[in-house]
Design an enzyme around this catalytic site. Sequence first.
Site, PDB file in Angstrom:
ATOM      1  NE  ARG A  25      -3.597   2.619   1.407  1.00 32.74           N
ATOM      2  CZ  ARG A  25      -4.459   2.885   2.380  1.00 32.74           C
ATOM      3  NH1 ARG A  25      -4.827   1.911   3.203  1.00 32.74           N
ATOM      4  NH2 ARG A  25      -4.969   4.082   2.514  1.00 32.74           N
ATOM      5  NE  ARG A  54      -7.760   3.640  -0.844  1.00 30.23           N
ATOM      6  CZ  ARG A  54      -7.921   4.484   0.171  1.00 30.23           C
ATOM      7  NH1 ARG A  54      -8.192   4.027   1.356  1.00 30.23           N
ATOM      8  NH2 ARG A  54      -7.814   5.774  -0.001  1.00 30.23           N
ATOM      9  CG  ASP A 111      -8.644   1.234   3.252  1.00 26.29           C
ATOM     10  OD1 ASP A 111      -7.728   2.012   3.532  1.00 26.29           O
ATOM     11  OD2 ASP A 111      -9.786   1.307   3.744  1.00 26.29           O
ATOM     12  CG  ASP A 149     -10.925   1.589   6.979  1.00 27.44           C
ATOM     13  OD1 ASP A 149      -9.777   2.065   7.087  1.00 27.44           O
ATOM     14  OD2 ASP A 149     -11.706   1.897   6.048  1.00 27.44           O
TER      15      ASP A 149
END
Length: 157
Positions: free
Chosen positions: A83, A92, A95, A97
Amino acid sequence: MPVAYLGLGSNLGNRKANLDQAVELLKAHPGIQISKVSSYYETEPVGYTDQPDFLNAAVEIETELSPRELLNTVLDIENKMGRKRTIRWGPRVIDIDILLYGTGQIEEEGLQIPHPRMMERRFVIEPLSEIAPELKLPDGRTALEAAKLLRNEDRDS
Ligand code: GSY
């Protein structure tokens, strides 16, 4: 052990392979046990729209890691997977989260839990509602109720 929920997204390269690899790297961590992985959802980019479509997923884990340790772990995985943080909302490879960590609320440098934008993001709530339909979200709705609301909003817009 605390239960946490992660949102995964990829819109560069082989997106399915990227999500698969992120799940495998999470699985390989001694402090993380994956209990559920959602289907992969093809989604249009939200926010900065001039970028490829995403594949998104949600993952339920049990973890011995603290929220900060979990954050460092997911950042390590993102870095390992190449990344690059160039454009803030841009494309990207991966990712990851942290959406929820138990019922915890955390406001620290670089770490906000629940994830501050999760409730407005259909690409987060749809996969989450698949693996945890009865999960209570920060606004008191279940994940399933929140998904229905976002679906209706999209339909009416
Ligand atoms: O933090 C999420 C990255 N992201 C996404 C995403 O994962 N899916 C979709 N559909 N749009 C997005 N915009 C951003 S930024």
